[in-house]
Design an enzyme around this catalytic site. Structure first.
Site, PDB file in Angstrom:
ATOM      1  N   LYS A 132       7.937  13.840  -8.355  1.00 41.97           N
ATOM      2  CA  LYS A 132       6.928  13.182  -9.007  1.00 41.97           C
ATOM      3  C   LYS A 132       5.546  13.019  -8.506  1.00 41.97           C
ATOM      4  CE  LYS A 132       5.523   9.300  -9.842  1.00 41.97           C
ATOM      5  NZ  LYS A 132       3.814   9.550 -10.241  1.00 41.97           N
ATOM      6  N   GLU A 187       6.030   7.136   4.155  1.00 43.81           N
ATOM      7  CA  GLU A 187       4.749   7.464   4.817  1.00 43.81           C
ATOM      8  C   GLU A 187       3.816   6.557   4.117  1.00 43.81           C
ATOM      9  OE1 GLU A 187       1.610   8.307   5.660  1.00 43.81           O
ATOM     10  OE2 GLU A 187       1.688  10.012   4.851  1.00 43.81           O
ATOM     11  N   CYS A 234      -4.815   8.895   4.689  1.00 47.26           N
ATOM     12  CA  CYS A 234      -4.091   7.813   5.178  1.00 47.26           C
ATOM     13  C   CYS A 234      -4.153   7.630   6.506  1.00 47.26           C
ATOM     14  CB  CYS A 234      -2.733   8.164   4.720  1.00 47.26           C
ATOM     15  SG  CYS A 234      -1.775   9.720   5.291  1.00 47.26           S
ATOM     16  N   GLU A 282      -7.249  -0.951   4.510  1.00 49.01           N
ATOM     17  CA  GLU A 282      -7.396   0.378   4.153  1.00 49.01           C
ATOM     18  C   GLU A 282      -8.795   0.443   3.045  1.00 49.01           C
ATOM     19  OE1 GLU A 282      -4.159   4.041   3.735  1.00 49.01           O
ATOM     20  OE2 GLU A 282      -3.792   2.306   2.701  1.00 49.01           O
TER      21      GLU A 282
HETATM   22  P1  NAI Z   1       0.350   4.163  -5.087  1.00 51.07           P
HETATM   23  O1  NAI Z   1       1.231   3.734  -3.724  1.00 51.07           O
HETATM   24  O2  NAI Z   1       0.662   3.320  -6.367  1.00 51.07           O
HETATM   25  O3  NAI Z   1       0.930   5.765  -5.547  1.00 51.07           O
HETATM   26  C1  NAI Z   1       1.450   6.664  -4.703  1.00 51.07           C
HETATM   27  C2  NAI Z   1       2.412   7.327  -5.513  1.00 51.07           C
HETATM   28  O4  NAI Z   1       3.555   6.253  -5.852  1.00 51.07           O
HETATM   29  C3  NAI Z   1       2.161   7.844  -6.974  1.00 51.07           C
HETATM   30  O5  NAI Z   1       2.998   8.937  -7.302  1.00 51.07           O
HETATM   31  C4  NAI Z   1       2.688   6.463  -7.903  1.00 51.07           C
HETATM   32  O6  NAI Z   1       2.621   6.928  -9.294  1.00 51.07           O
HETATM   33  C5  NAI Z   1       3.707   6.140  -7.217  1.00 51.07           C
HETATM   34  N1  NAI Z   1       4.504   4.829  -7.810  1.00 51.07           N
HETATM   35  C6  NAI Z   1       3.521   3.624  -7.981  1.00 51.07           C
HETATM   36  N2  NAI Z   1       4.158   2.578  -8.196  1.00 51.07           N
HETATM   37  C7  NAI Z   1       5.457   3.100  -7.827  1.00 51.07           C
HETATM   38  C8  NAI Z   1       6.750   2.309  -7.934  1.00 51.07           C
HETATM   39  N3  NAI Z   1       6.883   1.025  -8.356  1.00 51.07           N
HETATM   40  N4  NAI Z   1       7.875   2.951  -7.620  1.00 51.07           N
HETATM   41  C9  NAI Z   1       7.926   4.394  -7.467  1.00 51.07           C
HETATM   42  N5  NAI Z   1       6.731   5.187  -7.252  1.00 51.07           N
HETATM   43  C10 NAI Z   1       5.560   4.242  -7.696  1.00 51.07           C
HETATM   44  O7  NAI Z   1      -1.157   4.381  -4.581  1.00 51.07           O
HETATM   45  P2  NAI Z   1      -2.316   4.407  -5.515  1.00 51.07           P
HETATM   46  O8  NAI Z   1      -2.281   3.028  -6.466  1.00 51.07           O
HETATM   47  O9  NAI Z   1      -2.620   5.359  -6.231  1.00 51.07           O
HETATM   48  O10 NAI Z   1      -3.436   3.946  -4.341  1.00 51.07           O
HETATM   49  C11 NAI Z   1      -3.871   2.605  -3.976  1.00 51.07           C
HETATM   50  C12 NAI Z   1      -3.975   2.365  -2.305  1.00 51.07           C
HETATM   51  O11 NAI Z   1      -3.070   3.005  -1.732  1.00 51.07           O
HETATM   52  C13 NAI Z   1      -5.270   3.558  -2.134  1.00 51.07           C
HETATM   53  O12 NAI Z   1      -6.521   2.834  -2.312  1.00 51.07           O
HETATM   54  C14 NAI Z   1      -4.646   3.624  -0.633  1.00 51.07           C
HETATM   55  O13 NAI Z   1      -5.200   2.533   0.099  1.00 51.07           O
HETATM   56  C15 NAI Z   1      -3.235   3.742  -0.602  1.00 51.07           C
HETATM   57  N6  NAI Z   1      -2.923   5.218  -0.785  1.00 51.07           N
HETATM   58  C16 NAI Z   1      -2.351   5.551   0.671  1.00 51.07           C
HETATM   59  C17 NAI Z   1      -1.869   6.804   0.383  1.00 51.07           C
HETATM   60  C18 NAI Z   1      -1.216   7.277   1.919  1.00 51.07           C
HETATM   61  O14 NAI Z   1      -1.289   8.571   1.889  1.00 51.07           O
HETATM   62  N7  NAI Z   1      -0.740   6.584   2.609  1.00 51.07           N
HETATM   63  C19 NAI Z   1      -1.989   7.601  -0.593  1.00 51.07           C
HETATM   64  C20 NAI Z   1      -2.388   6.967  -1.600  1.00 51.07           C
HETATM   65  C21 NAI Z   1      -2.787   5.695  -1.683  1.00 51.07           C
END
Ligand code: NAI
Length: 766
Positions: A189, A262, A296, A390
Site C-alpha cells: 500500500k 522503520e 526520516c 521530527e
Molecule cells: P503515516 O505514518 O501516517 O503514513 C505512512 C503510511 O502509513 C501511509 O501509507 C499511510 O497511509 C499509512 N497508515 C496511516 N495510518 C495507518 C494505520 N493506522 N495502519 C496502517 N497504515 C497506516 O505518516 P504521515 O501522516 O504521512 O506523516 C506524518 C509524519 O510522520 C511526518 O510529518 C513525519 O514526521 C513522519 N513520517 C516519517 C516517515 C519515515 O520515513 N520515517 C515517513 C513519513 C512520515
C-alpha cells in the site's frame, strides 16, 4: 559590456525544465484502480493525487476498501506457493527483468515521482530512481543465492507492506525486492499522497511476474489498517511515523505476524572542531535542506563543537541563502515543494511552536504555499519542539557542545535512534563517537548514503529490523516452527499460589539482583518443586533493570574476556552437576553443561561484515548488543532453557533480566552460586522468579530494557508484544516449545536476536 568577473557575479540561472510530457501521457490512463492478481481493477471511490508544486490534480486513484484488501491478499496467497517453489534462478531472472525495465523507463519514473512528490527532479533522477533500480539488481542476486546462503529458512508467505510518501519508489523497492527474492508474495500500500510511481511499477510487474506475486492497493491509513488486520497476512513491513508504528505493533500483538518497523528519527549531526567545515556545511545541505528535509534519517539536530560554532553557523547561513528554491521540475533547483498542503501546514505549525518556545528561526526566504525555504533554528534548549520532534521540513536545529562526552550525551538524549552523522578529521575520534551513538546507521564525514547492500534501520523508537544486505534478507525469511509440524502452542503454566496461610514456609531462597540476593517484594509461593520460590513483582523487575543498566562494563569487555567467564561457568556447573541433577534430572544437566560450553565457544566469534557498497567507502555492518535485555525463559526446561537463552544474550555483551521457568524456578535460582563462583560481574545476570505473564508485560513496557525474548504460551507472548507498543522494543516471542536439548536449542536465531546491526560508513581518500 560587463567583464567576466562582473558577469559571473550577476549571472542568474536560466530555467532548465525537464519535460513532463511522457509522464502526462502515461497519466491519461487515469483514473486508476488497484493492481490485484496481475490486473488493474475497475476504479472506484476515487481520490486525487496532486502535484504539490503546482497545486494541480494529476490523476484520480481508488481508495482501497476492506474488500479490495481481501481480494489482494487472496491473490497473493494464491500465488504464494508457486512463487516460493519457483527455482531461485528463475526468481532472479524475474527480479533482473524488473530492474532492466525500470532502468529503461527511468526518466518516466523520475518525472512522475517529482510531479507527485514535489522533490527536485535532480533528486529523483540522480538518487531515488537509480537506488531503486540498484535495489532490484542486488536482490535479483539474493534470489539466486537464497537457498545456499540461508539454509533451513523459508519465506514468510504473504507480506503486507505499507510505505510513506517521502521516497515513494525507493521505499517500494526496499520492501518489494527483498520480499520477492526470499520467495514471498506482496500486497503493497503506497502512501495516499504519492501512489503514482507504484502504479507505474505495477505496469512493469504485469509484464514480468506471475499474477498475484505483487499486488498494489492504493488508499489512506484505513486501507493500511485493513492490511495490518488481515488474518491471512504473515508479515507486516512498515515505514512511516512512530505513531502509526505503535498502532501497528499493538494491532499485530499476539497475531503471530512477523513485523519490521522503520519509523521516525531526529538524527544527530555532530561536527567536531577538527572537522573539514566546508565539507560539513555541504553535509548539512545534503542532510536536511535537499529533499525539503523530508527524510526520516535527516541529521536535523546539528551539534557543533563550541570552538567553531559561530564560524560554522555563519557559513550555514551563507550557504542556505544561496540554495535555489522553486519548480522541482527545473534541473537547477535545489529545494522543491513539500509533499502536500497538510504537510506544509504541519511544518509551519512546528516552526511556530519552536519560536514560541524561545528558538530563533532563520529562514532564507518566506514560506509560500507548499514551498518552505531552508532554515535554521538556533538558541534553543533540548526540550524545544524544534529540537525534540521530527519537523520533516528543510529546517535544521543547531546547538553547541564542549566535549566529545557532551556530544554523545546530547546525541543520545532522544527517544529515536535511526541515524547519525559524525564529522572529524580524526578517525580515532569519529569511530569512538560512532561506537557510542545510539543509531542504526552512522555516517562518518558523510550523510544520507544508501546502498542495497548496506543494512538500514533503527534502534529504540525508530523501529526494528533492517532493510538492505544480508540483514535485510533475514527480515523476509522465517525459521521453521520449533519442533516442526504438529506441535501445539504451549499451555500457560499454572498460576503460582501465594503463601498466605501457608505456615512454616521456607523463605531462604531469594531473587538475584545486581549481584546480591534480594528478598522478593511479592512474597513467596510454596507450589514450586524443590521448595518455596520467591514471587518477584514490578518493583523487583525495576530494581533488576536498574542493576543491569549499571553493569555496562560487561558490554565493553572483549569477546575473549567474556568467553573466559563462560568457560569458567561451564566448569563450575560441571562441578555441581549432582546437585542440579536432583532438581532437573541428569539428562537435562548434561545438556545444560554442553550448552554452556557451546556459548562459551561462540562468545568471541560473532562476525560483522564489511559490505561492498559504494567505491571509496568502507561500509561496516557491526553487531551491537542491545544493552539490557529481558528474557522470559521457557517453562518446560528449567535449567537448560534458562541457560540456552541467558547465555547467548550475555555472550555477545548484553546484560539480562531473566524470568526463569514459572513452574520450576528453583533450578535457575540454584545457578546463582555458579554465576558468583564463575566471576560473572554483578548485574550481568539478574534473576526474578514469579508469574511470567505479568513480569513479561512489565519488562516489555520498561524503557530501559532494549529488547525482550519470550518463550511462553500465546497469552504471555501477546501481552509482551502489546506492552512493547509504547517503546517499540523488538520482541522475539515464541509460543511453541523448542527441542531444547537438540539443534533447535542452539539455533542461529539466538545469535541473530542477541544483537542489532549498526552500519557505519567511512569514506576514504587522500
Ligand atoms: P503515516 O505514518 O501516517 O503514513 C505512512 C503510511 O502509513 C501511509 O501509507 C499511510 O497511509 C499509512 N497508515 C496511516 N495510518 C495507518 C494505520 N493506522 N495502519 C496502517 N497504515 C497506516 O505518516 P504521515 O501522516 O504521512 O506523516 C506524518 C509524519 O510522520 C511526518 O510529518 C513525519 O514526521 C513522519 N513520517 C516519517 C516517515 C519515515 O520515513 N520515517 C515517513 C513519513 C512520515
Amino acid at each position: 559590456m560587463p567583464n567576466l568577473t562582473e558577469a559571473l557575479a550577476t549571472m542568474e540561472y536560466g530555467p532548465s525544465p525537464e519535460s513532463p510530457g511522457p509522464a502526462l501521457d502515461w497519466l491519461k490512463r487515469a483514473p486508476f484502480g488497484h493492481f490485484i492478481g496481475g490486473k488493474f481493477t475497475r476504479p472506484a471511490d476515487l481520490f486525487d493525487a496532486i502535484n504539490p508544486a503546482a497545486g494541480a490534480v494529476l490523476a484520480q486513484v481508488s481508495q482501497g476498501s476492506v474488500k479490495d484488501v481481501n481480494r489482494a491478499v487472496t491473490a497473493a496467497r494464491k500465488a504464494a506457493k508457486g512463487w516460493a517453489k519457483t527455482p531461485g534462478a528463475d526468481r532472479a531472472r524475474a527480479l533482473y527483468a524488473l530492474a532492466r525495465r525500470m532502468q529503461k523507463h527511468a526518466r518516466l519514473f523520475a518525472v512522475l515521482e517529482t510531479l507527485n512528490n514535489g522533490k527536485p527532479i535532480r533528486e529523483s533522477r540522480d538518487i531515488d530512481v537509480p537506488l531503486a533500480i540498484r535495489h532490484f539488481y542486488h536482490h535479483a542476486g539474493w534470489a539466486a543465492l537464497v537457498e545456499d546462503e540461508f539454509p533451513g529458512l523459508h519465506p514468510h508467505g504473504v507480506c503486507g507492506q505499507i510505505i510513506p510518501w517521502n521516497f515513494p519508489l525507493l521505499m517500494l523497492a526496499w520492501k518489494v525486492a527483498p520480499a520477492l527474492a526470499a520467495g514471498n508474495t506482496v500486497v503493497l500500500k503506497p502512501a495516499e499522497y504519492t501512489p503514482l510511481t507504484a502504479l507505474l511499477f505495477a505496469d512493469i510487474c504485469a509484464q514480468v511476474l506471475p499474477p498475484g506475486v505483487v499486488n498494489i492497493v492504493t488508499g489512506d491509513g484505513a486501507t493500511g489498517a485493513a492490511l495490518v488486520d488481515h488474518g491471512d497476512v504473515d508479515k507486516i513491513a512498515f515505514t512511516g511515523s512512530t505513531e502509526v508504528g505503535r498502532a501497528i505493533r499493538g494491532a499485530t500483538a499476539g497475531s503471530g505476524k512477523a513485523l519490521t518497523l522503520e519509523l521516525g528519527g531526529k538524527s544527530p549531526f555532530i561536527v567536531m572542531a577538527d572537522a573539514d567545515l566546508e565539507a560539513a556545511v555541504e553535509g548539512v545541505v545534503d542532510a536536511i535542506w535537499f529533499n525539503q528535509g523530508e527524510v526520516c534519517c535527516a541529521g536535523s539536530r546539528v551539534l557543533v563543537q563550541a570552538a567553531v560554532a559561530e564560524r560554522f553557523i555563519a557559513r550555514l547561513k551563507d550557504r542556505m541563502a544561496r540554495l535555489r528554491l522553486g519548480d522541482p521540475m527545473d534541473k537547477g533547483v535545489d529545494i522543491g515543494a513539500l509533499v502536500h498542503p497538510v504537510q506544509a501546514a504541519r511544518v509551519g505549525s512546528i516552526l511556530d511552536q519552536a519560536v514560541e518556545q524561545g528558538a530563533e528561526l532563520h529562514l532564507a526566504g518566506t514560506a509560500v504555499g507548499n514551498f518552505c525555504p531552508p532554515g535554521l533554528l538556533t538558541g534553543l534548549g533540548t526540550s524545544n519542539i524544534g529540537w525534540s520532534d521530527e519537523i520533516f521540513g528543510p529546517v535544521a536545529a543547531v546547538m553547541s557542545f564542549r566535549t566529545p562526552a557532551e556530544a554523545v550525551e546530547l546525541a543520545n538524549a532522544t527517544r529515536y535512534g535511526l541515524a547519525a552523522s559524525i564529522w572529524s578529521e580524526s578517525a580515532t575520534v569519529a569511530m569512538d563517537l560512532a561506537a557510542q551513538v545510539k543509531a542504526g546507521v552512522v555516517w562518518i564525514n558523510g550523510t544520507n548514503l544508501f546502498d542495497a547492500n548496506a543494512p538500514f534501520g533503527g534502534m529504540r523508537e525508530s523501529g526494528f529490523g533492517r532493510e538492505g544486505g544480508r540483514a535485510g534478507m533475514l527480515a523476509y525469511l522465517a525459521a521453521p516452527a520449533p519442533s516442526g509440524k504438529e506441535r501445539k502452542a504451549l499451555a500457560a503454566p499454572a498460576p503460582l499460589p501465594g503463601d498466605e496461610g501457608a505456615g512454616g514456609i521456607d523463605r531462604t531462597r531469594k531473587l538475584y539482583v545486581g549481584g546480591k540476593q534480594a528478598r522478593p517484594d511479592g512474597g513467596y509461593s510454596f507450589a514450586a518443586p524443590g521448595g518455596a520460590a520467591p514471587l518477584g513483582n514490578r518493583k523487583d523487575i525495576r530494581n533488576a533493570v536498574e542493576a543491569a543498566a549499571k553493569a555496562g562494563g560487561w558490554t565493553g569487555l572483549s569477546g575473549h574476556a567474556r568467553a573466559q567467564v563462560l568457560w569458567f561457568l561451564a566448569e563450575n556447573l560441571t562441578a555441581r552437576a549432582r546437585d542440579f541433577a536432583a532438581l532437573v534430572g541428569e539428562k537435562e544437566v548434561a545438556a545444560a553443561i554442553d550448552r554452556a560450553l557451546y556459548w562459551a565457544g561462540w562468545t568471541d566469534k560473532l562476525e560483522g561484515r564489511a559490505a561492498d557498497t559504494v567505491s571509496g567507502h568502507l561500509t561496516l555492518a557491526l553487531n551491537e548488543p542491545f544493552g539490557v535485555m529481558g528474557v522470559i525463559c521457557p517453562d518446560e526446561a528449567p535449567l537448560l532453557g534458562f541457560l540456552s537463552t541467558v547465555l547467548p544474550a550475555i555472550a555477545f555483551g548484553n546484560r539480562v533480566v531473566a524470568v526463569p521457568s514459572q513452574s520450576a524456578p528453583n533450578a535457575a535460582l540454584e545457578m546463582v552460586q555458579v554465576l558468583e563462583t564463575s566471576d560473572v560481574p554483578a548485574g550481568v545476570v539478574n534473576i526474578v522468579t514469579g508469574a511470567q505473564a505479568e513480569l513479561a508485560a512489565v519488562l516489555a513496557a520498561h524503557d530501559d530494557a532494549a529488547a525482550l525474548w519470550v518463550f511462553a504460551d500465546p497469552a504471555t507472548c501477546a501481552a509482551a508484544e502489546r506492552a512493547a507498543a509504547g517503546n517499540l522494543k523488538p520482541v522475539w516471542a515464541e509460543v511453541r516449545a523448542r527441542d531444547w536439548a537438540g539443534a533447535e536449542g542452539r539455533a542461529g536465531a539466538f545469535r541473530a536476536n542477541a544483537v542489532q546491526v549498526k552500519t557505519v560508513w567511512l569514506p576514504y581518500g587522500a
